[in-house]
Design an enzyme around this catalytic site. Structure first.
Site, PDB file in Angstrom:
ATOM      1  N   CYS A 144       9.330   4.163   4.188  1.00 34.38           N
ATOM      2  CA  CYS A 144       9.567   2.887   3.502  1.00 34.38           C
ATOM      3  C   CYS A 144      10.789   2.897   2.591  1.00 34.38           C
ATOM      4  CB  CYS A 144       8.330   2.487   2.710  1.00 34.38           C
ATOM      5  SG  CYS A 144       6.942   2.099   3.775  1.00 34.38           S
TER       6      CYS A 144
ATOM      7  N   LEU B   1       0.827  -1.214   0.000  1.00 34.31           N
ATOM      8  CA  LEU B   1       0.000   0.000   0.000  1.00 34.31           C
ATOM      9  C   LEU B   1       0.858   1.260   0.000  1.00 34.31           C
ATOM     10  CD1 LEU B   1      -0.112   1.592   2.961  1.00 34.31           C
ATOM     11  CD2 LEU B   1      -1.543  -0.324   3.550  1.00 34.31           C
TER      12      LEU B   1
HETATM   13  C1  UDX Z   1       6.100   3.082  -1.010  1.00 34.53           C
HETATM   14  C2  UDX Z   1       5.699   2.061  -2.089  1.00 34.53           C
HETATM   15  O1  UDX Z   1       5.142   2.739  -3.222  1.00 34.53           O
HETATM   16  C3  UDX Z   1       4.685   1.085  -1.527  1.00 34.53           C
HETATM   17  O2  UDX Z   1       4.357   0.110  -2.496  1.00 34.53           O
HETATM   18  C4  UDX Z   1       5.272   0.438  -0.290  1.00 34.53           C
HETATM   19  O3  UDX Z   1       4.322  -0.405   0.276  1.00 34.53           O
HETATM   20  C5  UDX Z   1       5.721   1.482   0.717  1.00 34.53           C
HETATM   21  O4  UDX Z   1       6.602   2.404   0.112  1.00 34.53           O
HETATM   22  P1  UDX Z   1       4.964   5.266   0.010  1.00 34.53           P
HETATM   23  O5  UDX Z   1       6.150   5.363   0.902  1.00 34.53           O
HETATM   24  O6  UDX Z   1       3.610   5.481   0.589  1.00 34.53           O
HETATM   25  O7  UDX Z   1       4.923   3.830  -0.683  1.00 34.53           O
HETATM   26  O8  UDX Z   1       5.162   6.368  -1.121  1.00 34.53           O
HETATM   27  P2  UDX Z   1       5.336   6.436  -2.704  1.00 34.53           P
HETATM   28  O9  UDX Z   1       4.106   6.949  -3.315  1.00 34.53           O
HETATM   29  O10 UDX Z   1       5.918   5.198  -3.248  1.00 34.53           O
HETATM   30  O11 UDX Z   1       6.425   7.608  -2.790  1.00 34.53           O
HETATM   31  C6  UDX Z   1       7.696   7.463  -2.170  1.00 34.53           C
HETATM   32  C7  UDX Z   1       8.525   8.708  -2.338  1.00 34.53           C
HETATM   33  O12 UDX Z   1       8.978   8.833  -3.673  1.00 34.53           O
HETATM   34  C8  UDX Z   1       7.822  10.018  -2.002  1.00 34.53           C
HETATM   35  O13 UDX Z   1       8.713  10.810  -1.242  1.00 34.53           O
HETATM   36  C9  UDX Z   1       7.559  10.625  -3.359  1.00 34.53           C
HETATM   37  O14 UDX Z   1       7.506  12.031  -3.296  1.00 34.53           O
HETATM   38  C10 UDX Z   1       8.747  10.142  -4.148  1.00 34.53           C
HETATM   39  N1  UDX Z   1       8.515  10.057  -5.607  1.00 34.53           N
HETATM   40  C11 UDX Z   1       7.564   9.210  -6.089  1.00 34.53           C
HETATM   41  C12 UDX Z   1       9.286  10.810  -6.470  1.00 34.53           C
HETATM   42  O15 UDX Z   1      10.174  11.570  -6.061  1.00 34.53           O
HETATM   43  N2  UDX Z   1       9.068  10.703  -7.812  1.00 34.53           N
HETATM   44  C13 UDX Z   1       8.140   9.870  -8.334  1.00 34.53           C
HETATM   45  O16 UDX Z   1       7.996   9.823  -9.561  1.00 34.53           O
HETATM   46  C14 UDX Z   1       7.352   9.109  -7.448  1.00 34.53           C
END
Ligand code: UDX
Length: 437
Positions: free
Chosen positions: A264, A150
């Site tokens: 995460c 998630l």
């Molecule tokens: C992540 C995984 O997506 C999820 O499957 C796992 O279970 C837990 O870790 P989450 O930490 O909620 O989920 O956030 P996510 O939406 O994956 O974004 C992670 C980070 O990457 C954020 O800081 C976001 O700003 C950054 N990000 C995301 C980018 O810098 N660029 C992108 O294109 C996408």
């Protein structure tokens, strides 16, 4: 079915409510009495869109309760372990204290035929160690591993309608029976044709680590391209659009900017490297060191960019930072790039004011020395430079002319590449972004 959910944080609270919504009788267990009281009153202990509504809905069915007493988990068909696995202090490895404690507390209450399902993100090998402890305490209980994918901000949707279900099970009759029990818990999602991958315990644990390592690598890849764009005057947004049209690459998770943070991705790639080292396979993951380094460099680069637009010095400058959460639609500030940038600028002599629609309380606790404002308008008052650090939709929708009337200098540094440069420049702003000319 009767289900217990041990650990009611970002993962467990949503999981418990979702399991009740699916028709199960659920008890959520947490050692934090305040959290249990909040959840018992039907309130969400953190910001997660859709969770308050879901809690209210299932509360009226009477199928969901919360307690600090693990004995109330006794008799459940399935026990989900949903506690956190943070990074160890001063080390890359995962801290398994909470997992170990959760399992230890559950063991005396485990009955024959019951299934312990690990959802926490753990170093490969943890499930096998837990299975050995469970076998000692209750030989007729079975341990499965069922990683959770998630995303915060979409947790309710992702839990009720996952894009896949991964079940790691021992290759025994008991493993098969336990898999059938867990499949019954997820019967509704499975009936929606959600792909189910049944595998061994080691693979199931690795799936989660591999998925997060891939996502982190994808983000750092585009941020590495942003560094090249900065060196050549090219535009990383156009580059991402262009390569993203290739279905093999895909445009998602190619948003260049301040990089990844949260509870995460950063700690999971580090724990993955640490575990690979223990297994003598450190070379396989040495590229993740670079993924981590690229990611951390973005934060430094952001401060440099802000200094640049302030004519070479941020000492004594008033800086407004829009966003404290590690990403929009969350109040989570764990390893938040936004707060990291705000803190660095504060340490380098700037007067920093941070705002966020949801994460201010958590931010204040994590960084009490920074200044905070309730709204973007208050935060930017008399600012010498504005930094967009978390792409909340309300910041993306800010009007350059209206905001321009509030600041001392019209300087915008877009850390997430989400504003329209032409519109901001037309309103008299100096607009800079990571990876864009
Ligand atoms: C992540 C995984 O997506 C999820 O499957 C796992 O279970 C837990 O870790 P989450 O930490 O909620 O989920 O956030 P996510 O939406 O994956 O974004 C992670 C980070 O990457 C954020 O800081 C976001 O700003 C950054 N990000 C995301 C980018 O810098 N660029 C992108 O294109 C996408």
């Amino acid at each position: 079915m009767r289900v217990s959910v041990i650990g009611c944080g970002y993962l467990g609270a949503v999981h418990a409510a979702a399991m009740a919504k699916l028709g199960h009788e659920v008890v959520g267990v947490d050692v934090d009495a305040t959290k249990v009281a909040t959840l018992s009153a039907g309130d969400a202990p953190f910001y997660e869109p859709g969770l308050p509504g879901l809690l209210a809905e299932v509360r009226s069915t009477g199928r969901l309760s919360f307690t600090t007493d693990i004995a109330e988990a006794a008799g459940s068909d399935v026990h989900f372990v949903c506690v956190g696995t943070p990074q160890k202090h001063g080390e890359f490895g995962a801290d398994l204290t909470y997992v170990d404690a959760a399992v230890a507390s559950l063991l005396p209450h485990l009955g024959p035929g019951e299934v312990v399902v690990g959802k926490s993100t753990v170093p490969v090998g943890t499930a096998e160690a837990i299975a050995a402890r469970v076998a000692d305490a209750q030989p007729e209980a079975t341990v499965l591993w069922n990683p959770e994918f998630l995303r915060e901000g979409f947790a309710v949707q992702d839990t009720l309608h996952p894009d896949r279900i991964v079940i790691g099970a021992p290759a025994t009759d008991a493993g098969e029976r336990a898999t059938a029990v867990l499949s019954q818990v997820y019967a509704i999602a499975i009936a929606e044709d959600t792909p189910v991958v049944v595998t061994d315990l080691a693979t199931a644990q690795l799936v989660k680590a591999a998925a997060n390592a891939f996502l982190a690598t994808k983000i750092s890849f585009i941020n590495a391209m942003a560094e090249l764009c900065e060196a050549t005057g090219a535009n990383v947004v156009a580059l991402a659009d262009a390569i993203g049209h290739d279905a093999r690459i895909g445009r998602r998770f190619l948003n260049a900017g301040l990089g990844f943070g949260g509870g995460c991705l950063p700690k999971d790639i580090r724990a993955f490297m640490a575990r690979a080292g223990e297994l003598g396979a450190d070379q396989a993951l040495s590229f993740l060191k670079e993924v981590d380094a690229i990611n951390m460099r973005r934060r430094v680069r952001m401060v440099d960019l802000a200094r640049d637009v302030c004519d070479g010095s941020i000492v004594g400058r008033r800086v407004a930072v829009l966003g404290a959460a590690f990403k929009p639609d969350s109040d989570d500030v764990r390893d938040s790039p936004a707060l990291s940038v705000a803190a660095q600028m504060g340490l380098q002599g700037a007067t920093v004011v941070v705002t966020d629609p949801q994460a201010l309380d958590n931010a204040r606790r994590a960084w009490p020395d920074l200044r905070y404002a309730e709204t973007a308008q208050q935060a930017v008052a008399d600012a010498d430079v504005v930094i967009l650090a978390t792409e909340w939709s309300e910041y993306r929708a800010l009007d350059p002319a209206e905001l321009g009337a509030l600041v001392a200098h019209r300087r915008m540094v877009d850390g997430r590449n989400v504003l329209d440069p032409a519109a901001w420049r037309a309103a008299g702003w100096t607009y800079r972004a990571l990876g864009r000319p």
